[in-house]
Design a protein around this motif. Structure first.
Motif, PDB file in Angstrom:
ATOM      1  N   THR A  41      36.727  73.819 105.810  1.00 33.16           N
ATOM      2  CA  THR A  41      36.889  75.171 106.321  1.00 33.16           C
ATOM      3  C   THR A  41      38.442  75.512 106.091  1.00 33.16           C
ATOM      4  N   GLU A  42      38.834  76.844 105.833  1.00 32.83           N
ATOM      5  CA  GLU A  42      40.300  77.153 105.782  1.00 32.83           C
ATOM      6  C   GLU A  42      40.862  77.691 107.113  1.00 32.83           C
ATOM      7  N   VAL A  43      41.971  77.069 107.566  1.00 39.36           N
ATOM      8  CA  VAL A  43      42.513  77.298 108.835  1.00 39.36           C
ATOM      9  C   VAL A  43      44.019  77.988 108.536  1.00 39.36           C
ATOM     10  N   ARG A  44      44.011  79.134 109.217  1.00 42.51           N
ATOM     11  CA  ARG A  44      45.759  79.627 109.070  1.00 42.51           C
ATOM     12  C   ARG A  44      46.332  78.994 110.287  1.00 42.51           C
ATOM     13  N   LEU A  45      47.552  78.402 109.743  1.00 43.39           N
ATOM     14  CA  LEU A  45      48.550  77.771 110.720  1.00 43.39           C
ATOM     15  C   LEU A  45      49.639  78.944 110.512  1.00 43.39           C
ATOM     16  N   LEU A  46      49.901  79.775 111.455  1.00 43.50           N
ATOM     17  CA  LEU A  46      50.788  80.523 111.372  1.00 43.50           C
ATOM     18  C   LEU A  46      50.940  81.166 109.786  1.00 43.50           C
ATOM     19  N   PHE A  47      51.640  80.667 109.136  1.00 38.00           N
ATOM     20  CA  PHE A  47      51.491  81.537 107.677  1.00 38.00           C
ATOM     21  C   PHE A  47      50.917  80.453 106.599  1.00 38.00           C
ATOM     22  N   PRO A  48      51.060  79.168 106.606  1.00 38.25           N
ATOM     23  CA  PRO A  48      50.067  78.442 105.487  1.00 38.25           C
ATOM     24  C   PRO A  48      48.525  78.439 105.892  1.00 38.25           C
ATOM     25  N   ILE A  49      47.986  78.468 104.668  1.00 41.93           N
ATOM     26  CA  ILE A  49      46.302  78.020 104.840  1.00 41.93           C
ATOM     27  C   ILE A  49      46.005  76.780 104.681  1.00 41.93           C
ATOM     28  N   VAL A  50      45.417  76.048 105.628  1.00 37.99           N
ATOM     29  CA  VAL A  50      45.240  74.477 105.288  1.00 37.99           C
ATOM     30  C   VAL A  50      43.570  74.630 105.143  1.00 37.99           C
ATOM     31  N   THR A  51      43.224  73.719 104.261  1.00 41.26           N
ATOM     32  CA  THR A  51      41.683  73.417 104.092  1.00 41.26           C
ATOM     33  C   THR A  51      41.695  72.147 104.860  1.00 41.26           C
ATOM     34  N   MET A  52      40.498  72.062 105.795  1.00 39.14           N
ATOM     35  CA  MET A  52      40.184  70.703 106.555  1.00 39.14           C
ATOM     36  C   MET A  52      38.830  70.752 106.621  1.00 39.14           C
ATOM     37  N   PRO A  53      38.173  69.483 107.147  1.00 39.84           N
ATOM     38  CA  PRO A  53      36.730  69.670 107.490  1.00 39.84           C
ATOM     39  C   PRO A  53      36.654  70.390 108.844  1.00 39.84           C
ATOM     40  N   LEU A  54      35.545  71.001 109.003  1.00 36.85           N
ATOM     41  CA  LEU A  54      35.494  71.896 110.259  1.00 36.85           C
ATOM     42  C   LEU A  54      35.469  70.863 111.618  1.00 36.85           C
ATOM     43  N   TRP A  55      35.135  69.844 111.605  1.00 34.72           N
ATOM     44  CA  TRP A  55      35.093  68.824 112.753  1.00 34.72           C
ATOM     45  C   TRP A  55      36.462  68.574 112.994  1.00 34.72           C
ATOM     46  N   VAL A  56      37.590  68.400 112.236  1.00 32.64           N
ATOM     47  CA  VAL A  56      39.007  68.131 112.307  1.00 32.64           C
ATOM     48  C   VAL A  56      39.561  69.457 112.907  1.00 32.64           C
ATOM     49  N   ALA A  57      39.156  70.493 112.521  1.00 34.37           N
ATOM     50  CA  ALA A  57      39.739  72.033 112.908  1.00 34.37           C
ATOM     51  C   ALA A  57      39.382  72.167 114.428  1.00 34.37           C
ATOM     52  N   LEU A  58      38.066  71.550 114.748  1.00 32.42           N
ATOM     53  CA  LEU A  58      37.748  72.056 116.138  1.00 32.42           C
ATOM     54  C   LEU A  58      38.278  70.624 116.943  1.00 32.42           C
ATOM     55  N   LEU A  59      38.688  69.473 116.600  1.00 35.10           N
ATOM     56  CA  LEU A  59      38.871  68.192 117.413  1.00 35.10           C
ATOM     57  C   LEU A  59      40.486  68.766 117.607  1.00 35.10           C
ATOM     58  N   ILE A  60      41.336  69.163 116.895  1.00 31.59           N
ATOM     59  CA  ILE A  60      42.729  69.178 117.320  1.00 31.59           C
ATOM     60  C   ILE A  60      42.935  70.164 118.375  1.00 31.59           C
ATOM     61  N   PRO A  61      42.337  71.376 118.532  1.00 32.50           N
ATOM     62  CA  PRO A  61      42.590  72.092 119.986  1.00 32.50           C
ATOM     63  C   PRO A  61      41.963  71.229 121.166  1.00 32.50           C
ATOM     64  N   GLY A  62      40.958  70.551 120.682  1.00 34.67           N
ATOM     65  CA  GLY A  62      40.122  69.779 121.758  1.00 34.67           C
ATOM     66  C   GLY A  62      41.090  68.640 122.342  1.00 34.67           C
ATOM     67  N   VAL A  63      41.589  67.894 121.453  1.00 36.97           N
ATOM     68  CA  VAL A  63      42.623  66.885 122.006  1.00 36.97           C
ATOM     69  C   VAL A  63      43.920  67.564 122.483  1.00 36.97           C
ATOM     70  N   ILE A  64      44.396  68.507 122.180  1.00 41.33           N
ATOM     71  CA  ILE A  64      45.483  69.287 122.624  1.00 41.33           C
ATOM     72  C   ILE A  64      45.160  69.774 124.247  1.00 41.33           C
ATOM     73  N   GLY A  65      43.985  70.167 124.328  1.00 43.50           N
ATOM     74  CA  GLY A  65      43.481  70.786 125.554  1.00 43.50           C
ATOM     75  C   GLY A  65      43.213  69.655 126.643  1.00 43.50           C
ATOM     76  N   LEU A  66      42.771  68.272 126.187  1.00 35.99           N
ATOM     77  CA  LEU A  66      42.634  67.134 126.808  1.00 35.99           C
ATOM     78  C   LEU A  66      43.873  66.685 127.291  1.00 35.99           C
ATOM     79  N   LEU A  67      45.039  66.524 126.376  1.00 37.06           N
ATOM     80  CA  LEU A  67      46.246  65.958 126.851  1.00 37.06           C
ATOM     81  C   LEU A  67      47.057  66.870 127.718  1.00 37.06           C
ATOM     82  N   SER A  68      46.698  68.378 127.531  1.00 32.44           N
ATOM     83  CA  SER A  68      47.635  69.067 128.343  1.00 32.44           C
ATOM     84  C   SER A  68      46.902  68.981 129.877  1.00 32.44           C
TER      85      SER A  68
END
Length: 76
Positions: A41-68
Motif C-alpha cells: 500500500t502507498e502511504v504519504r509521510l508528509l511529502f514522500p510516498i512510501v510503499t509498504m505492506p499494509l500490516w506494517v503501515a498499521l503496526l507503526i501507529p499502533g506501536v507509537i500509541g502503545l509507547l505513548s
C-alpha cells in the motif's frame, strides 16, 4: 521441617492460566491479521510516498500509541 505440600497437578494446569490463554489467542489473531494483509500500500509521510505492506503501515501507529500510553501511565 517444611509445611509445603506438593499437589502433583502443577503440570499443564499451571501452564495454561487464563492470562496465557488470552496471550496465545491474541498472538494467533495477530498472525492471521499479518498474513491476510501482506499486499503493498502507498502511504504519504508528509511529502514522500512510501510503499509498504499494509500490516506494517498499521503496526507503526499502533506501536507509537502503545509507547505513548506506557509513557503517560508511567509518569503518573
Amino acid at each position: 521441617m517444611s509445611t509445603h505440600r506438593r499437589t502433583g497437578d502443577g503440570g499443564a494446569r499451571g501452564f495454561l492460566t487464563p492470562g496465557r490463554v488470552l496471550v496465545l489467542l491474541l498472538l494467533a489473531a495477530t498472525l492471521v491479521f499479518v498474513f491476510q494483509n501482506t499486499e503493498q500500500t502507498e502511504v504519504r509521510l508528509l511529502f514522500p510516498i512510501v510503499t509498504m505492506p499494509l500490516w506494517v503501515a498499521l503496526l507503526i501507529p499502533g506501536v507509537i500509541g502503545l509507547l505513548s500510553g506506557m509513557y503517560l501511565v508511567r509518569r503518573r
